[in-house]
Design an enzyme around this catalytic site. Structure first.
Site, PDB file in Angstrom:
ATOM      1  N   ASP A  33     -23.978  94.818   9.555  1.00 29.92           N
ATOM      2  CA  ASP A  33     -25.538  94.753   8.775  1.00 29.92           C
ATOM      3  C   ASP A  33     -25.679  95.811   8.025  1.00 29.92           C
ATOM      4  O   ASP A  33     -25.293  97.058   8.420  1.00 29.92           O
ATOM      5  CB  ASP A  33     -26.555  94.763   9.974  1.00 29.92           C
ATOM      6  N   LEU A  35     -28.645  97.332   7.299  1.00 31.70           N
ATOM      7  CA  LEU A  35     -29.824  98.033   7.630  1.00 31.70           C
ATOM      8  C   LEU A  35     -30.723  98.150   6.258  1.00 31.70           C
ATOM      9  O   LEU A  35     -30.939  99.330   6.115  1.00 31.70           O
ATOM     10  CB  LEU A  35     -29.619  99.196   8.429  1.00 31.70           C
ATOM     11  N   ALA A  80     -27.102  87.168   7.575  1.00 35.31           N
ATOM     12  CA  ALA A  80     -27.205  88.469   6.636  1.00 35.31           C
ATOM     13  C   ALA A  80     -28.003  87.796   5.455  1.00 35.31           C
ATOM     14  O   ALA A  80     -27.384  86.680   4.898  1.00 35.31           O
ATOM     15  CB  ALA A  80     -26.216  89.536   6.341  1.00 35.31           C
ATOM     16  N   ALA A  81     -29.187  88.240   4.986  1.00 33.40           N
ATOM     17  CA  ALA A  81     -29.693  87.519   3.962  1.00 33.40           C
ATOM     18  C   ALA A  81     -31.002  88.365   3.368  1.00 33.40           C
ATOM     19  O   ALA A  81     -31.646  89.049   4.108  1.00 33.40           O
ATOM     20  CB  ALA A  81     -30.264  86.188   3.802  1.00 33.40           C
ATOM     21  N   THR A 123     -31.669  77.279   5.676  1.00 32.10           N
ATOM     22  CA  THR A 123     -33.207  77.136   6.069  1.00 32.10           C
ATOM     23  C   THR A 123     -33.411  75.693   5.357  1.00 32.10           C
ATOM     24  O   THR A 123     -33.024  74.976   4.538  1.00 32.10           O
ATOM     25  CB  THR A 123     -33.891  78.069   5.075  1.00 32.10           C
ATOM     26  N   ASP A 124     -34.589  75.094   6.115  1.00 31.06           N
ATOM     27  CA  ASP A 124     -35.255  73.875   5.472  1.00 31.06           C
ATOM     28  C   ASP A 124     -35.582  73.964   4.165  1.00 31.06           C
ATOM     29  O   ASP A 124     -35.925  72.918   3.627  1.00 31.06           O
ATOM     30  CB  ASP A 124     -36.152  73.322   6.617  1.00 31.06           C
ATOM     31  N   GLU A 125     -36.061  75.113   3.660  1.00 32.75           N
ATOM     32  CA  GLU A 125     -36.606  75.429   2.311  1.00 32.75           C
ATOM     33  C   GLU A 125     -35.882  74.947   1.262  1.00 32.75           C
ATOM     34  O   GLU A 125     -36.163  74.565   0.072  1.00 32.75           O
ATOM     35  CB  GLU A 125     -36.864  76.956   2.163  1.00 32.75           C
ATOM     36  N   TYR A 148     -35.762  82.528  -3.377  1.00 31.58           N
ATOM     37  CA  TYR A 148     -35.358  82.667  -2.210  1.00 31.58           C
ATOM     38  C   TYR A 148     -34.629  81.285  -1.806  1.00 31.58           C
ATOM     39  O   TYR A 148     -33.191  81.188  -1.595  1.00 31.58           O
ATOM     40  CB  TYR A 148     -36.190  83.013  -1.064  1.00 31.58           C
ATOM     41  N   SER A 151     -31.587  80.555  -3.841  1.00 30.97           N
ATOM     42  CA  SER A 151     -30.322  81.210  -3.723  1.00 30.97           C
ATOM     43  C   SER A 151     -29.696  80.619  -2.402  1.00 30.97           C
ATOM     44  O   SER A 151     -28.429  80.707  -1.923  1.00 30.97           O
ATOM     45  CB  SER A 151     -30.553  82.858  -3.386  1.00 30.97           C
ATOM     46  N   LYS A 152     -30.600  80.527  -1.127  1.00 31.91           N
ATOM     47  CA  LYS A 152     -29.812  79.814  -0.010  1.00 31.91           C
ATOM     48  C   LYS A 152     -29.262  78.439  -0.430  1.00 31.91           C
ATOM     49  O   LYS A 152     -28.251  78.150   0.299  1.00 31.91           O
ATOM     50  CB  LYS A 152     -31.077  79.470   1.039  1.00 31.91           C
ATOM     51  N   ASN A 177     -39.500  77.089  10.029  1.00 31.94           N
ATOM     52  CA  ASN A 177     -40.214  78.385  10.381  1.00 31.94           C
ATOM     53  C   ASN A 177     -39.930  79.121  11.902  1.00 31.94           C
ATOM     54  O   ASN A 177     -40.618  78.636  12.557  1.00 31.94           O
ATOM     55  CB  ASN A 177     -41.581  78.358   9.953  1.00 31.94           C
ATOM     56  N   ASP A 270     -53.046  82.006  -4.701  1.00 31.17           N
ATOM     57  CA  ASP A 270     -51.991  81.297  -3.928  1.00 31.17           C
ATOM     58  C   ASP A 270     -50.497  81.886  -4.372  1.00 31.17           C
ATOM     59  O   ASP A 270     -50.558  82.534  -5.268  1.00 31.17           O
ATOM     60  CB  ASP A 270     -51.792  79.895  -4.366  1.00 31.17           C
ATOM     61  N   GLY A 273     -45.845  78.521  -6.840  1.00 36.56           N
ATOM     62  CA  GLY A 273     -44.477  77.586  -6.637  1.00 36.56           C
ATOM     63  C   GLY A 273     -44.735  77.387  -4.891  1.00 36.56           C
ATOM     64  O   GLY A 273     -43.898  76.910  -4.324  1.00 36.56           O
TER      65      GLY A 273
END
Ligand code: NAD
Ligand code: DAU
Length: 338
Positions: A33, A35, A80-81, A123-125, A148, A151-152, A177, A270, A273
């Site tokens: 990691d 850090l 790691a992200a 991620t589900d995103e 984000y 990139s995932k 989440n 808001d 996006g």
């Protein structure tokens, strides 16, 4: 078994390391990691004297450091992200560097080391945003809506291409989440818990009716452990919590737990996006791995609230640094959160 866990000093990674070593006390485990602001060795302090556990500080984009840490590892679990959507809006570049380039460097090192399994925690995103019905399955096309998640998604596609081209033994997971202990208080639930405890305004984006599918971090770790134990290379699995709630519902519940009026909730400009709704269909993980979430957010939120109340030195320490600058700028632009 010998595991390499990247990002193991962050929120989900540190919960996973504890979860895994409780179930497999004889295993060797290396946490790798950098850090960053989100990584914290205090999350792993219970393990300091444990045999078989080792911490290595390094960035995943550093091929040489990664190669050294990988040596002898059978399984890699890659957390790691850069993980916070709002930061990816303010500064996307590091998201590409860490999440895309860093993942590619790790994939190559893992191929070279001949690992048995590489768990790519995503991620589900990556699926984008849902309307008022339907859920994301493993067949849902990718449509990421912010830097984000883009990139995932890019790193997921690279992982799948490595499987097809090189037979790289990767499994991709899409978690919804997470909430629970050790989550950095920039994210919605811990941010609102700490601010409600202190009687400060709670900056709710837009109309507050965006929906997230909340999974307790312990349940996500259970799913990931099942992958390490039984996952099949080349496959993708979704993990959800069966807990779709609006942000407004969660914010009101947090006010109740803090003994505060919900007048603390302040509707602010808001997020650009902002994805409207996420919901996960985890039928494949249930069928093939025996996965099922064990708790609902209503049952778990009081315990999580208490955890933050009982760990004030932990959060005061991490909030004292660079995070303050991000908070001041981002929320000033949204007209709230002071
Ligand atoms: P986090 O931000 O709490 O932790 C990230 C960790 O990665 C930190 O310890 C940080 O120091 C480390 N790190 C960052 N950049 C690095 C680099 N270049 N090299 C080495 N280490 C680096 O994140 P989290 O919420 O625990 O998420 C972990 C993973 O799970 C991420 O890949 C994220 O995309 C994914 N995920 C998160 C959620 C969620 O709700 N939090 C849900 C699904 C998937
Ligand atoms: O779905 C999985 C993803 O969940 C993970 O991949 C990400 O790493 C993780 O950060 C999370 O992304 P979200 O954007 O959904 O989580 P966040 O905690 O940032 O926000 C949750 C919801 O709360 C979202 O609709 C935005 C809203 N929100 C958030 C903050 C920080 C607010 O209304 N006010 C806030 O101040």
């Amino acid at each position: 078994m010998r595991l390499l866990v990247t990002g193991g000093a962050g929120f989900i990674g540190s919960n996973f390391v504890q979860f895994w070593l409780d179930r497999h006390p004889a295993d060797e485990l290396v946490v790798f990691d950098a850090l960053t602001y989100a990584g914290n060795l205090e999350n792993l302090s219970d393990l300091n004297d444990r045999r078989g556990y080792r911490f290595v500080k390094g960035r995943i984009e550093d091929a040489e450091a990664v190669r050294r840490a990988m040596d002898g590892g059978e399984v890699v679990v890659h957390f790691a992200a850069e993980s916070f959507v709002d930061r990816s809006i303010v500064g996307p570049q590091v998201f590409v560097t860490t999440n895309v380039v860093g993942s590619q460097v790790l994939f190559d090192a893992a191929r070279e080391a001949g690992v048995r399994l590489f768990v790519h925690v995503s991620t589900d995103e990556v699926y984008g945003s849902l309307g008022s019905t339907g859920r994301f399955s493993e067949e849902t096309p990718y449509a990421p809506g912010n830097p984000y998640s883009a990139s995932k998604a890019a790193s997921d596609l690279l992982a799948l291409a490595y499987y097809k081209t090189f037979g790289f033994p990767v499994v991709i997971t899409h978690g919804s989440n997470n909430y629970g202990p050790y989550q950095f208080p920039e994210k919605f639930i811990p941010l609102f818990i700490l601010r409600a405890m202190e009687g400060k305004p709670l900056p709710l984006y837009g109309d507050g009716l965006n929906v997230r599918d909340w999974i307790h971090v312990r349940d996500h770790c259970l799913g990931l452990a099942l992958i390490v134990e039984r996952g099949k290379a080349g496959e993708t699995y979704n993990f959800g919590g069966d807990c779709e709630r609006t942000n407004l519902e969660i914010a009101r519940r947090i006010c109740e737990l803090a003994g505060r009026s919900d007048a603390l909730i302040q509707f602010v400009k808001d997020r650009p996006g902002h994805d409207r709704r996420y919901a996960i269909d985890y039928a494949k993980a249930a069928r093939e791995l025996g996965f099922a979430p064990t708790t609902s957010i209503e049952a778990a939120l009081p315990e999580v609230f208490r955890w933050y109340a009982d760990h004030e030195p932990w959060w005061r320490h991490i909030l004292s640094g660079e995070y303050q600058n991000f908070y001041a700028q981002w929320y000033a632009e949204r007209g709230g959160g002071t």
